[in-house]
Design a protein around this motif. Sequence first.
Motif, PDB file in Angstrom:
ATOM      1  N   PHE A  83       0.861  -1.174   0.000  1.00 40.22           N
ATOM      2  CA  PHE A  83       0.000   0.000   0.000  1.00 40.22           C
ATOM      3  C   PHE A  83       0.899   1.225   0.000  1.00 40.22           C
ATOM      4  O   PHE A  83       1.304   1.706   1.067  1.00 40.22           O
ATOM      5  N   GLY A  84       1.229   1.699  -1.153  1.00 39.14           N
ATOM      6  CA  GLY A  84       2.084   2.856  -1.260  1.00 39.14           C
ATOM      7  C   GLY A  84       2.227   3.325  -2.692  1.00 39.14           C
ATOM      8  O   GLY A  84       1.709   2.726  -3.634  1.00 39.14           O
ATOM      9  N   PHE A  85       2.946   4.439  -2.842  1.00 41.69           N
ATOM     10  CA  PHE A  85       3.270   4.993  -4.147  1.00 41.69           C
ATOM     11  C   PHE A  85       4.783   5.031  -4.301  1.00 41.69           C
ATOM     12  O   PHE A  85       5.511   5.303  -3.339  1.00 41.69           O
ATOM     13  N   SER A  86       5.258   4.783  -5.500  1.00 35.47           N
ATOM     14  CA  SER A  86       6.657   5.015  -5.824  1.00 35.47           C
ATOM     15  C   SER A  86       6.718   5.997  -6.977  1.00 35.47           C
ATOM     16  O   SER A  86       5.790   6.083  -7.783  1.00 35.47           O
ATOM     17  N   LEU A 114       0.295  12.664  -1.838  1.00 37.28           N
ATOM     18  CA  LEU A 114      -0.395  11.746  -2.735  1.00 37.28           C
ATOM     19  C   LEU A 114      -1.213  10.815  -1.849  1.00 37.28           C
ATOM     20  O   LEU A 114      -0.676  10.189  -0.932  1.00 37.28           O
ATOM     21  N   VAL A 115      -2.509  10.713  -2.122  1.00 34.59           N
ATOM     22  CA  VAL A 115      -3.416   9.966  -1.235  1.00 34.59           C
ATOM     23  C   VAL A 115      -4.236   8.985  -2.056  1.00 34.59           C
ATOM     24  O   VAL A 115      -4.755   9.328  -3.125  1.00 34.59           O
ATOM     25  N   CYS A 116      -4.361   7.756  -1.565  1.00 37.18           N
ATOM     26  CA  CYS A 116      -5.296   6.790  -2.126  1.00 37.18           C
ATOM     27  C   CYS A 116      -6.290   6.406  -1.042  1.00 37.18           C
ATOM     28  O   CYS A 116      -5.895   5.929   0.028  1.00 37.18           O
ATOM     29  N   LYS A 175      -3.794   2.537   5.658  1.00 31.91           N
ATOM     30  CA  LYS A 175      -2.769   1.497   5.640  1.00 31.91           C
ATOM     31  C   LYS A 175      -1.417   2.057   5.209  1.00 31.91           C
ATOM     32  O   LYS A 175      -0.501   1.302   4.888  1.00 31.91           O
ATOM     33  N   GLY A 176      -1.319   3.379   5.167  1.00 28.25           N
ATOM     34  CA  GLY A 176      -0.043   4.013   4.858  1.00 28.25           C
ATOM     35  C   GLY A 176       0.095   4.518   3.445  1.00 28.25           C
ATOM     36  O   GLY A 176       1.184   4.969   3.056  1.00 28.25           O
ATOM     37  N   MET A 177      -0.980   4.479   2.645  1.00 27.93           N
ATOM     38  CA  MET A 177      -0.877   4.887   1.246  1.00 27.93           C
ATOM     39  C   MET A 177      -1.051   6.395   1.120  1.00 27.93           C
ATOM     40  O   MET A 177      -1.981   6.911   0.490  1.00 27.93           O
ATOM     41  N   VAL A 178      -0.112   7.103   1.749  1.00 25.62           N
ATOM     42  CA  VAL A 178      -0.011   8.560   1.693  1.00 25.62           C
ATOM     43  C   VAL A 178       1.463   8.879   1.503  1.00 25.62           C
ATOM     44  O   VAL A 178       2.307   8.383   2.245  1.00 25.62           O
TER      45      VAL A 178
END
Length: 289
Positions: free
Chosen positions: A48-51, A131-133, A146-149
Amino acid sequence: MSRLTKSPWAVAVLSVAAACAPQADQPDTERAAEAVAPALVTFQAHEFGFSGPDTVSAGLTTVRLVNQGVEFHHVTLVRLSGDHDRADLVASFEAGQPTPEWAEYLGGPNPVVPGSALEATMELPPGRYLLVCDVPSPDGTVHSAKGMVRELEVVGPAPTVPYDPPTITLDLTDYSFTWSVMPGPGQQRIRVRNVGPQWHEVVMVRLADGARATDVLGWLEGGMAGPPPFTPTGGVAPLGPGGVNDIVLDLEPGRYALLCFLSDAGDRAPHFVHGMIDEIEITAEGAAG
């Protein structure tokens, strides 16, 4: 997609994933969009994240989100003001205040199917961003929890070169979708503008043969029995008042539904309850409302 954990669109995303000419008074950011070509910035989404890059140049930017995960994802770009940070935004979510005055929602690609990519073009002023999901997982927990920021720094300005803006405009307001010209079949470049006083999004889906927009809601309310009566096409993530995104959609002939699932500032009901749900028909000759 809305950040509400009980949003019907949030449930739909989980189920489908498992089953399958500018005016003189237009905003300054819109006029700027017509003078410069967008830079392309690519981010990857996963559980759960962005790269992707930590710093990008200010100016007109095409944000491309590649979904490398197994769940649906989107990305909302949120510009922070003052000394506010990631912890403050998360705290505002938990307190039931999804749109604090110091957080500017600039949109983004919405929703992105696993294994695919979508783009949205927008003006990025310099500043600190997140960046947010907020798509939910099967357990009902939104991805940001879940940390996807992810933090992003925007510095500028970027070089400018000519840019040909979209000729089709889709305006979002309280509570309707208004086309300047109906889109036709094939690849369509569309400018999405939030001209209302509240935040809005647009989720566009292609309806199954014989289905209507109300069937999407009925399928959700009926426990999602059977295959979903729609396929996600694309759209724009939460966009604050005055926000502008340019998107590209590949539209096949068929019937499409447009919905906004964000919660109302007044009664907190989803905007589609207030009438922000619509259908258009794409034919080989063009489109009709």
